[in-house]
Design a protein around this motif. Structure first.
Motif, PDB file in Angstrom:
ATOM      1  N   GLY A 189       0.812  -1.206   0.000  1.00 19.64           N
ATOM      2  CA  GLY A 189       0.000   0.000   0.000  1.00 19.64           C
ATOM      3  C   GLY A 189       0.851   1.265   0.000  1.00 19.64           C
ATOM      4  N   TYR A 190       1.884   1.288   0.837  1.00 21.27           N
ATOM      5  CA  TYR A 190       2.797   2.438   0.841  1.00 21.27           C
ATOM      6  C   TYR A 190       3.482   2.585  -0.516  1.00 21.27           C
ATOM      7  N   TYR A 191       3.892   1.463  -1.088  1.00 21.05           N
ATOM      8  CA  TYR A 191       4.569   1.493  -2.392  1.00 21.05           C
ATOM      9  C   TYR A 191       3.651   2.082  -3.464  1.00 21.05           C
ATOM     10  N   ARG A 192       2.391   1.693  -3.431  1.00 21.17           N
ATOM     11  CA  ARG A 192       1.411   2.206  -4.392  1.00 21.17           C
ATOM     12  C   ARG A 192       1.183   3.701  -4.240  1.00 21.17           C
ATOM     13  N   LEU A 193       1.362   4.189  -3.036  1.00 24.94           N
ATOM     14  CA  LEU A 193       1.213   5.623  -2.802  1.00 24.94           C
ATOM     15  C   LEU A 193       2.415   6.415  -3.303  1.00 24.94           C
ATOM     16  N   GLY A 194       3.425   5.689  -3.795  1.00 26.46           N
ATOM     17  CA  GLY A 194       4.579   6.347  -4.387  1.00 26.46           C
ATOM     18  C   GLY A 194       5.822   6.380  -3.520  1.00 26.46           C
ATOM     19  N   TYR A 195       5.759   5.710  -2.375  1.00 26.37           N
ATOM     20  CA  TYR A 195       6.930   5.687  -1.502  1.00 26.37           C
ATOM     21  C   TYR A 195       7.939   4.649  -1.968  1.00 26.37           C
ATOM     22  N   ALA A 196       9.207   5.013  -1.951  1.00 26.61           N
ATOM     23  CA  ALA A 196      10.295   4.095  -2.277  1.00 26.61           C
ATOM     24  C   ALA A 196      10.552   3.195  -1.067  1.00 26.61           C
ATOM     25  N   PRO A 197      11.179   2.035  -1.278  1.00 22.17           N
ATOM     26  CA  PRO A 197      11.446   1.135  -0.150  1.00 22.17           C
ATOM     27  C   PRO A 197      12.148   1.811   1.036  1.00 22.17           C
ATOM     28  N   GLY A 198      13.109   2.674   0.785  1.00 20.74           N
ATOM     29  CA  GLY A 198      13.777   3.370   1.880  1.00 20.74           C
ATOM     30  C   GLY A 198      12.843   4.282   2.649  1.00 20.74           C
ATOM     31  N   GLU A 199      11.890   4.885   1.946  1.00 23.41           N
ATOM     32  CA  GLU A 199      10.902   5.734   2.597  1.00 23.41           C
ATOM     33  C   GLU A 199       9.906   4.899   3.396  1.00 23.41           C
ATOM     34  N   ILE A 200       9.551   3.747   2.878  1.00 17.58           N
ATOM     35  CA  ILE A 200       8.646   2.846   3.607  1.00 17.58           C
ATOM     36  C   ILE A 200       9.281   2.459   4.938  1.00 17.58           C
ATOM     37  N   ARG A 201      10.572   2.255   4.928  1.00 15.35           N
ATOM     38  CA  ARG A 201      11.284   1.895   6.159  1.00 15.35           C
ATOM     39  C   ARG A 201      11.165   2.993   7.212  1.00 15.35           C
ATOM     40  N   GLU A 202      11.029   4.243   6.784  1.00 15.79           N
ATOM     41  CA  GLU A 202      10.842   5.344   7.724  1.00 15.79           C
ATOM     42  C   GLU A 202       9.497   5.240   8.447  1.00 15.79           C
ATOM     43  N   PHE A 203       8.487   4.652   7.787  1.00 13.33           N
ATOM     44  CA  PHE A 203       7.178   4.450   8.404  1.00 13.33           C
ATOM     45  C   PHE A 203       7.146   3.164   9.230  1.00 13.33           C
ATOM     46  N   LEU A 204       7.755   2.135   8.695  1.00 12.27           N
ATOM     47  CA  LEU A 204       7.751   0.817   9.333  1.00 12.27           C
ATOM     48  C   LEU A 204       9.163   0.544   9.851  1.00 12.27           C
ATOM     49  N   THR A 205       9.526   1.228  10.899  1.00 14.51           N
ATOM     50  CA  THR A 205      10.912   1.250  11.378  1.00 14.51           C
ATOM     51  C   THR A 205      11.417  -0.092  11.899  1.00 14.51           C
ATOM     52  N   SER A 206      10.517  -0.998  12.198  1.00 16.54           N
ATOM     53  CA  SER A 206      10.961  -2.306  12.695  1.00 16.54           C
ATOM     54  C   SER A 206      11.425  -3.221  11.565  1.00 16.54           C
ATOM     55  N   LEU A 207      11.195  -2.816  10.306  1.00 17.86           N
ATOM     56  CA  LEU A 207      11.551  -3.660   9.165  1.00 17.86           C
ATOM     57  C   LEU A 207      12.904  -3.270   8.585  1.00 17.86           C
ATOM     58  N   GLU A 249      -4.309 -11.622  -4.424  1.00 17.17           N
ATOM     59  CA  GLU A 249      -4.308 -11.734  -2.969  1.00 17.17           C
ATOM     60  C   GLU A 249      -4.040 -10.367  -2.319  1.00 17.17           C
ATOM     61  N   THR A 250      -3.076  -9.645  -2.870  1.00 14.40           N
ATOM     62  CA  THR A 250      -2.720  -8.332  -2.333  1.00 14.40           C
ATOM     63  C   THR A 250      -3.870  -7.353  -2.515  1.00 14.40           C
ATOM     64  N   GLU A 251      -4.483  -7.354  -3.695  1.00 15.56           N
ATOM     65  CA  GLU A 251      -5.626  -6.471  -3.966  1.00 15.56           C
ATOM     66  C   GLU A 251      -6.764  -6.745  -3.002  1.00 15.56           C
ATOM     67  N   GLN A 252      -7.056  -8.020  -2.776  1.00 18.02           N
ATOM     68  CA  GLN A 252      -8.149  -8.377  -1.878  1.00 18.02           C
ATOM     69  C   GLN A 252      -7.850  -7.919  -0.455  1.00 18.02           C
ATOM     70  N   SER A 253      -6.635  -8.090  -0.004  1.00 17.33           N
ATOM     71  CA  SER A 253      -6.259  -7.641   1.335  1.00 17.33           C
ATOM     72  C   SER A 253      -6.384  -6.127   1.468  1.00 17.33           C
ATOM     73  N   LEU A 254      -5.966  -5.391   0.448  1.00 15.54           N
ATOM     74  CA  LEU A 254      -6.094  -3.932   0.469  1.00 15.54           C
ATOM     75  C   LEU A 254      -7.571  -3.515   0.493  1.00 15.54           C
ATOM     76  N   ARG A 255      -8.406  -4.194  -0.289  1.00 18.40           N
ATOM     77  CA  ARG A 255      -9.841  -3.890  -0.289  1.00 18.40           C
ATOM     78  C   ARG A 255     -10.461  -4.197   1.066  1.00 18.40           C
ATOM     79  N   ASP A 256     -10.109  -5.339   1.630  1.00 17.19           N
ATOM     80  CA  ASP A 256     -10.660  -5.730   2.931  1.00 17.19           C
ATOM     81  C   ASP A 256     -10.282  -4.719   4.006  1.00 17.19           C
ATOM     82  N   GLU A 257      -9.040  -4.267   3.996  1.00 22.13           N
ATOM     83  CA  GLU A 257      -8.598  -3.290   4.989  1.00 22.13           C
ATOM     84  C   GLU A 257      -9.324  -1.957   4.796  1.00 22.13           C
TER      85      GLU A 257
END
Length: 91
Positions: free
Chosen positions: A32-50, A68-76
């Motif tokens: 979801g973060y990636y789809r919003l345009g965040y690069a992997p390094g930027e995603i790490r800033e949000f999800l600091t435990s990864l 599977e990913t689409e369905q999970s995003l829709r469900d959330e």
């Protein structure tokens, strides 16, 4: 190391959806973060435990399993909408 070793699914944890092994961070959250345009390094800033390898593994899993990913995003999104529409109980 294989991508699959970074991803696990366990009934009762994150709704049984794929997640980063040893965490409660679902693959679809990273996607979801990636789809919003965040690069992997930027995603790490949000999800600091990864780590970056964990983030790349989640993205690889999401790309290999798009339905599977689409369905999970829709469900959330549906769950968030339901929670937002419920009146707040401040008792």
């Amino acid at each position: 190391m294989r991508v699959e070793s970074f991803i696990e699914s366990t009934p009762g944890i994150c709704g049984g959806r794929p997640r980063i092994a040893g965490t409660r961070v679902p693959v679809h959250r990273v996607a979801g973060y990636y789809r919003l345009g965040y690069a992997p390094g930027e995603i790490r800033e949000f999800l600091t435990s990864l780590t970056l390898p964990q983030i790349y593994a989640a993205l690889a899993h999401a790309l290999a399993n798009p339905e599977e990913t689409e369905q999970s995003l829709r469900d959330e999104a549906t769950t968030m909408e339901q929670l937002a529409s419920e009146p707040a109980d401040h008792s």
